[in-house]
Design an enzyme around this catalytic site. Structure first.
Site, PDB file in Angstrom:
ATOM      1  CD1 TRP A  99      -2.009  -2.170   2.077  1.00 23.86           C
ATOM      2  CD2 TRP A  99      -2.880  -1.471   0.142  1.00 23.86           C
ATOM      3  NE1 TRP A  99      -2.979  -3.065   1.697  1.00 23.86           N
ATOM      4  CE2 TRP A  99      -3.528  -2.665   0.517  1.00 23.86           C
ATOM      5  CE3 TRP A  99      -3.272  -0.850  -1.046  1.00 23.86           C
ATOM      6  CZ2 TRP A  99      -4.543  -3.253  -0.247  1.00 23.86           C
ATOM      7  CZ3 TRP A  99      -4.273  -1.431  -1.811  1.00 23.86           C
ATOM      8  CH2 TRP A  99      -4.897  -2.608  -1.414  1.00 23.86           C
ATOM      9  CG  ASP A 166      -3.168   3.921   4.272  1.00 21.15           C
ATOM     10  OD1 ASP A 166      -4.191   3.723   4.944  1.00 21.15           O
ATOM     11  OD2 ASP A 166      -2.875   3.253   3.250  1.00 21.15           O
ATOM     12  CE  LYS A 190      -8.614  -3.305   4.318  1.00 22.03           C
ATOM     13  NZ  LYS A 190      -7.511  -2.475   3.873  1.00 22.03           N
TER      14      LYS A 190
HETATM   15  C1  LIG Z   1      -6.955  -2.055   2.465  1.00 17.76           C
HETATM   16  C2  LIG Z   1      -5.929  -1.000   2.473  1.00 17.76           C
HETATM   17  C3  LIG Z   1      -5.848  -0.025   1.463  1.00 17.76           C
HETATM   18  C4  LIG Z   1      -6.755  -0.031   0.252  1.00 17.76           C
HETATM   19  O1  LIG Z   1      -8.006   0.398   0.607  1.00 17.76           O
HETATM   20  P1  LIG Z   1      -9.160   0.608  -0.485  1.00 17.76           P
HETATM   21  O2  LIG Z   1     -10.234   1.243   0.347  1.00 17.76           O
HETATM   22  O3  LIG Z   1      -9.512  -0.747  -1.004  1.00 17.76           O
HETATM   23  O4  LIG Z   1      -8.643   1.501  -1.556  1.00 17.76           O
HETATM   24  C5  LIG Z   1      -4.886   0.957   1.576  1.00 17.76           C
HETATM   25  N1  LIG Z   1      -4.045   0.990   2.617  1.00 17.76           N
HETATM   26  C6  LIG Z   1      -4.088   0.067   3.606  1.00 17.76           C
HETATM   27  C7  LIG Z   1      -3.126   0.166   4.745  1.00 17.76           C
HETATM   28  C8  LIG Z   1      -5.030  -0.948   3.563  1.00 17.76           C
HETATM   29  O5  LIG Z   1      -5.080  -1.866   4.538  1.00 17.76           O
END
Ligand SMILES: *Cc1c(COP(=O)(O)O)cnc(C)c1O
Length: 355
Positions: A99, A166, A190
């Site tokens: 990511w 993030d 998540k």
């Molecule tokens: C799942 C995840 C993403 C991607 O998220 P989307 O909402 O599917 O774009 C980005 N960063 C992290 C750390 C993730 O766990």
């Protein structure tokens, strides 16, 4: 058979969150309309957004001067919106996984984006420590929890330039000093809600400093001004986020979420370290308490598929590791309870006895 949901995302949510959301989808607060068929401009929907923002601010102790936004596009769209809005000359990224790497790749479309450090050479099995953040960068970007590899930065770093994080997979799992960040974002699926909404916590005075034109929908200021209602927001996922936040508050807030996360992680990691069949995949000091990754030791490697089947027959769901790591990953977000992790540990112990 009872199922124990270790999915990495979308993932386990508290039962009462799903019940409240399902009820609202049939009849929203006695209005005779489903939440799914109501206007987002309806008088009785506005409190949903307002309460969700208020609980974000309360639970994370967000200081004055920050806005909380609910957008579409997932965390992946934030990989582009962040540099669009913040990168004038140069940005710095810590590359700790897939990511993070994707976020860095997007930034390169907007200007100079440097990787200050990476653990890619060891399949991202640790968090780099001795890096220098360039003081001439417009911001420094980190991924606090690396969902795929199971490493986590569980403290708020000091950065000489605005810090962007993030937090898709560890938001609300610990108290965060939001004042140390310029911007925090994540997909909700998540630890917060069903899929379909992205949260952004942004310090207002970081915006408006780049010289490029920004398309209306990709400009954070549009959504600050519109109160996340410039266009139709994802109403049902926001409602379910609100139910999760109420559940977190009732359960003792983020400090309680952290205690439970540490407790769950300890039980599972202790078993991984004790059990002769398994070993962890990442540096012990960087182990995530959200995504717990492990593999079979070399001696027992050929038992991997057997264990997968054994665990599946006992109700474990979603424990297959990401294809880039292999082995197993038990994602233990806020809604995971001790019963779930104890069932997983019992499974590992029973399987050990057979071999
Ligand atoms: C799942 C995840 C993403 C991607 O998220 P989307 O909402 O599917 O774009 C980005 N960063 C992290 C750390 C993730 O766990």
């Amino acid at each position: 058979m009872k199922k124990y949901n270790f999915n990495a995302g979308p993932s386990k949510l508290p039962r009462e969150v799903m019940e409240a959301t399902a009820a609202a989808c049939l009849d929203f607060e006695g209005s005779g309309l489903s939440l799914m068929e109501m206007s987002h401009r309806a008088k009785n929907f506005q409190p949903v957004i307002d309460d969700t923002v208020a609980l974000f601010k309360e639970l994370l102790d967000i200081p004055e001067g920050y806005s909380v936004l609910f957008l579409g596009g997932g965390a992946s769209l934030q990989f582009c919106m962040v540099p669009y809005n913040l990168l004038e000359n140069k940005a710095a990224y810590l590359n700790t996984g897939v990511w993070a790497k994707k976020a860095l790749a997007e930034a390169k479309l907007f200007g100079e984006a440097v990787e200050v450090a990476t653990s890619a050479e060891s399949t991202y099995s640790y968090i780099p420590k001795d890096f220098v953040i360039p003081t001439d960068a417009d911001y420094f970007h980190i991924t606090t929890n690396n969902t795929i590899y199971g490493t986590e930065i569980r403290k708020d770093l000091d950065s000489p330039v605005p810090l962007v994080a993030d937090m898709s997979s560890d938001i609300f799992s610990r108290p965060v000093d939001v004042s140390k960040y310029a911007l925090i974002y994540g997909g909700a699926q998540k630890n917060l809600s069903m899929a379909g909404v992205t949260f952004v916590i942004v310090k207002d005075d970081c915006l408006g400093k780049v010289s490029r034109q920004i398309p209306t929908m990709l400009d954070y200021r549009t959504h600050i001004k519109g109160g996340s209602m410039f266009n139709t927001p994802p109403t049902v996922p926001i409602y379910s986020a609100l139910q999760t936040l109420k559940w977190i508050k009732k359960s003792g807030g983020v400090a309680a979420m952290e205690r439970l996360a540490l407790e769950r992680a300890k039980v599972v990691y202790d078993e991984i370290d004790r059990n002769k069949l398994f070993r962890g995949t990442v540096a012990a000091e960087d182990r995530s308490v959200m995504n717990l990754c492990f593999v079979m030791t070399d001696e027992y490697k050929e038992l991997e598929a057997d264990f997968m089947q054994f665990a599946t027959e006992r109700g474990m769901v979603g424990i297959k590791g990401h294809r880039s790591v292999g082995g197993f990953r038990a994602s233990c977000y806020n809604a995971m309870d001790m019963e779930g992790v104890n069932a997983l540990v019992a499974c590992m112990q029973e399987f050990e006895k057979l071999h």
